[in-house]
Structures are given as structure tokens and as C-alpha cells.
Design an enzyme around this catalytic site. Sequence first.
Site, PDB file in Angstrom:
ATOM      1  N   GLY A  68       0.788  -1.223   0.000  1.00 51.89           N
ATOM      2  CA  GLY A  68       0.000   0.000   0.000  1.00 51.89           C
ATOM      3  C   GLY A  68       0.821   1.274   0.000  1.00 51.89           C
ATOM      4  N   THR A  69       1.920   1.278   0.721  1.00 53.64           N
ATOM      5  CA  THR A  69       2.754   2.482   0.792  1.00 53.64           C
ATOM      6  C   THR A  69       3.324   2.843  -0.577  1.00 53.64           C
ATOM      7  OG1 THR A  69       3.313   2.199   3.130  1.00 53.64           O
ATOM      8  CG2 THR A  69       4.850   3.478   1.784  1.00 53.64           C
ATOM      9  N   ASN A 148      -7.989   3.927   8.754  1.00 52.21           N
ATOM     10  CA  ASN A 148      -7.349   2.793   9.408  1.00 52.21           C
ATOM     11  C   ASN A 148      -7.504   2.798  10.923  1.00 52.21           C
ATOM     12  OD1 ASN A 148      -5.588   5.070   8.543  1.00 52.21           O
ATOM     13  ND2 ASN A 148      -4.175   4.181  10.033  1.00 52.21           N
ATOM     14  N   GLN A 176      -7.635  -0.345   3.629  1.00 53.24           N
ATOM     15  CA  GLN A 176      -8.435  -0.896   4.726  1.00 53.24           C
ATOM     16  C   GLN A 176      -9.804  -1.387   4.288  1.00 53.24           C
ATOM     17  OE1 GLN A 176      -7.596  -1.679   7.724  1.00 53.24           O
ATOM     18  NE2 GLN A 176      -5.600  -0.681   7.869  1.00 53.24           N
ATOM     19  N   SER A 196      -3.539  -3.431  -0.568  1.00 52.41           N
ATOM     20  CA  SER A 196      -2.456  -4.162   0.097  1.00 52.41           C
ATOM     21  C   SER A 196      -2.912  -5.576   0.422  1.00 52.41           C
ATOM     22  CB  SER A 196      -2.033  -3.442   1.378  1.00 52.41           C
ATOM     23  OG  SER A 196      -0.989  -4.140   2.016  1.00 52.41           O
ATOM     24  N   HIS A 198      -1.679  -7.866   2.675  1.00 50.69           N
ATOM     25  CA  HIS A 198      -1.634  -8.412   4.038  1.00 50.69           C
ATOM     26  C   HIS A 198      -2.776  -7.939   4.931  1.00 50.69           C
ATOM     27  CE1 HIS A 198       0.080  -5.108   6.662  1.00 50.69           C
ATOM     28  NE2 HIS A 198       0.313  -4.611   5.470  1.00 50.69           N
ATOM     29  N   THR A 234      11.838  -7.631 -11.118  1.00 52.44           N
ATOM     30  CA  THR A 234      11.386  -9.019 -11.278  1.00 52.44           C
ATOM     31  C   THR A 234      10.175  -9.269 -10.390  1.00 52.44           C
ATOM     32  OG1 THR A 234      13.638  -9.745 -11.744  1.00 52.44           O
ATOM     33  CG2 THR A 234      12.058 -11.440 -11.070  1.00 52.44           C
ATOM     34  N   CYS A 322       1.254   1.843  12.107  1.00 54.24           N
ATOM     35  CA  CYS A 322       2.324   2.615  11.465  1.00 54.24           C
ATOM     36  C   CYS A 322       2.810   3.768  12.336  1.00 54.24           C
ATOM     37  CB  CYS A 322       1.845   3.158  10.124  1.00 54.24           C
ATOM     38  SG  CYS A 322       1.416   1.850   8.958  1.00 54.24           S
TER      39      CYS A 322
END
Length: 402
Positions: A68-69, A148, A176, A196, A198, A234, A322
Site C-alpha cells: 500500500g505504501t 485505518n 483498509q 495491500s 496483508h 522481477t 504505522c
Amino acid sequence: MYMDNSATTPVNPEVLKEMEPFYKEEFGNASTLYSLGRESKKALNLARERVANLINAEPEEIKFTSGGTESDNWAIKGIAFQKRNKGKHIITSVIEHPAVKNTCKWLEKLGYEITYLPIQENGIINIEDLKKAIRDDTILISIMHANNEIGTIQPITEIGKIAKENNIIFHVDAVQSVGKIPLDVKKSNIDLLSISSHKIYGPKGIGALYIKKGVRPEVLIHGGGQENNQRSGTENIPGIAGFGKACQIANDNLEENTRKLTKIRNKIIKGVLSQVDEAYLNGDPEKRLPNNVNFRFSAIEGESLVLMLDAKGIEASTGSACSSQSLEPSYVLTSLGLEPVNVHGSLRLSLGVENTLEDADKVINDIINVVNTLRSMSPLWNSKNGKSDLSIAGDEEYGLSK
């Protein structure tokens, strides 16, 4: 009992199974022509389709990133650089994730002007504020779908309509919200959208940026020309395959999980607010993620609350992972108009698909007990309630002498 799913989620066993072959026998580079490479390319294309299906996009509009970042950085910097001859004005909100907020702060050093829209008491921007902020040189609107920390959901379809009418690129940080509530990039006129893995039971270190056909943010990572010459490097095939599977699972179970988590969320909110004095819900009670609960409690420290709940087997947080190492009060909560002293008594519970209504009963009881224990040792709470000193805790249970 894990209740910090907004920070990260465990990898779903089906996702792990999908990833495993690409660490072993199917380890080929997707850019090669022989069979190993072709198998990796197939996995890459399948994952692209699965991510696209979750947000009603086209597969070729999905570009894989490290998370996400990176997606937020690419969207904002990419448009800022690409549109710099048209203008240098960007609109965002005061409660954006640091990946957006700090990217905008960095652009200010380069001469860009950023308008940070305030939020209302319920944690949602005022559409009229957005309309007033638009200028002839506005090139980008970047507003998160769901916050978030407090879980509030912004009116992105309405924002997208305004952006389109004014010929302004619209970016949404949906890290989120994707996989938790319905999201349609076409219906909401979204040009760029960050995702994202995760946060939806996929692996860490992989994400995506949806880039609408015809939108061309400046390329930030140069190299071998992967991702249609837009994001070189890659490809992380195991991560991409797992991410795609996580999106498929989220899509297949979206309605069922939303109903289930909303029931658990509402039970926790009702149970705590009805049984704990001076307990408050942060953010809108309805326009919030189905898995998000954010309380604040008078006269206690959130860090102590989190540690004592941890000792009882409940893992939660005081805010965003974060920024959890910072001693500063949450900028999201202070943006609601709360005093720092009240912000420090916050608790975020972010539920996951493994949580149950029975879990809610334990959480409610443990929060009540921990809050009462902490307040029994709080000079602020005791003086407020006419008790002169700490002796009311009295018991050796709390390690205090009478």
C-alpha cells in the site's frame, strides 16, 4: 484472541497453498520464454484477474507493487510529476494514512500546494469543503475509502463524481476497505486505487495500484520494463499468486463476512458503552467498517489498557500500527476535535473472520474489568469522583499498601 486485523492479518492456509509451488518447482522468472517462465506468467495473469474482479476493474489496469505504501507514493507522486505543467495543487484530508500524508508533505517541499480537508465530528469530510477547495490548478484529489484507525467510510462515489466533473484525477487509498466492503472503481469514477495484500489474509510485501485506462502517472521505478514498462523489477510471483488468491477468497465471502463482523462489532460497541462510564465511540456509528471498533475512555492510558488486555489474551492496539511507536496523540483522533488528554485513552479493536460472538462476550467483560482496575489506580479518576487517594485500590491485588 487476535483483534488487530487492521494492522495485519494471518495468511489464509489456502493462500499459503497457492504460493508454495512458486517457491519450489515453479520458481521461474515470468519474463523468460521457457516452460518454467510461462508457468509463472500464467500465475501472474491469473492473479491480475482475481484482483481486478474484486474491484470491478480490467486485468490490464492492475499493476503489482510492494504494498500500500508504494502504491500511494506512485499514485500521488506519479500524477504530481505528470501534471506539473497543468498545476501543482492537490486536495487530500487531515486523516489520511502516513503513506499519503507524508508523501504530500514531501511534495510541499517541491513547491506543490496541498489542501488538507478537515473532518466533521463523525470522522467524515464535508463535501461542500471539497467543492470549495477545488481550483483551476487542482490536479489530484486523494481521499481514503476507510480510515485505518476509526474505520469511517468516506463518500467516494460522490467525490468521484465531483472529480470527474472538474476533470481532476481521483486517487483512493483503499487498503483498509478492499475485501471488507463492496468497492466498484467504475461506479465511483476512481482513477487510481491502492490495495495491500496483508490486510486481507494475503502475504506481506505485495500490493497493487489500479490505474484506469488512459491515466498515466509518471514512472517512479525504472529498470527492465516489467508491468508494461510502468513498474520495473522481477515480479514477486509467490506473493502475487497469494495476493490473487486472497482477493478471490475475499470476493467469494464478502457478503457473509460483512454480516458476521457487523454483528460482532455492534455487540462489542453496545456492551461496552452500556456498562462502562465515560466510554465513547470514536467515528460514525454506522458509516464505518464492519470490523472496526474504536473507543476512548476517560482518565486512563491506552497503552496500559492494551498491555493489560494482552495479559488476558486479547491483542488490540491504541491506533495505527504505522504510528504506534509515537508518543504523540493520534492525529486522526485530534482531528475529531478531541483534546490530547482524551485521545490517549483510546483503544482500537479490528475484528477478523476468525472472531465470534462468544469472543465479543469475553472482550466486553475484560474491557470492563481492565478499565475498572486502571481507574481504581488513577488519581485523575479518583479525584474526579470524590476519592482522595489511591487507597481505594487498597488490595494487595494491585500491589498497593493501605
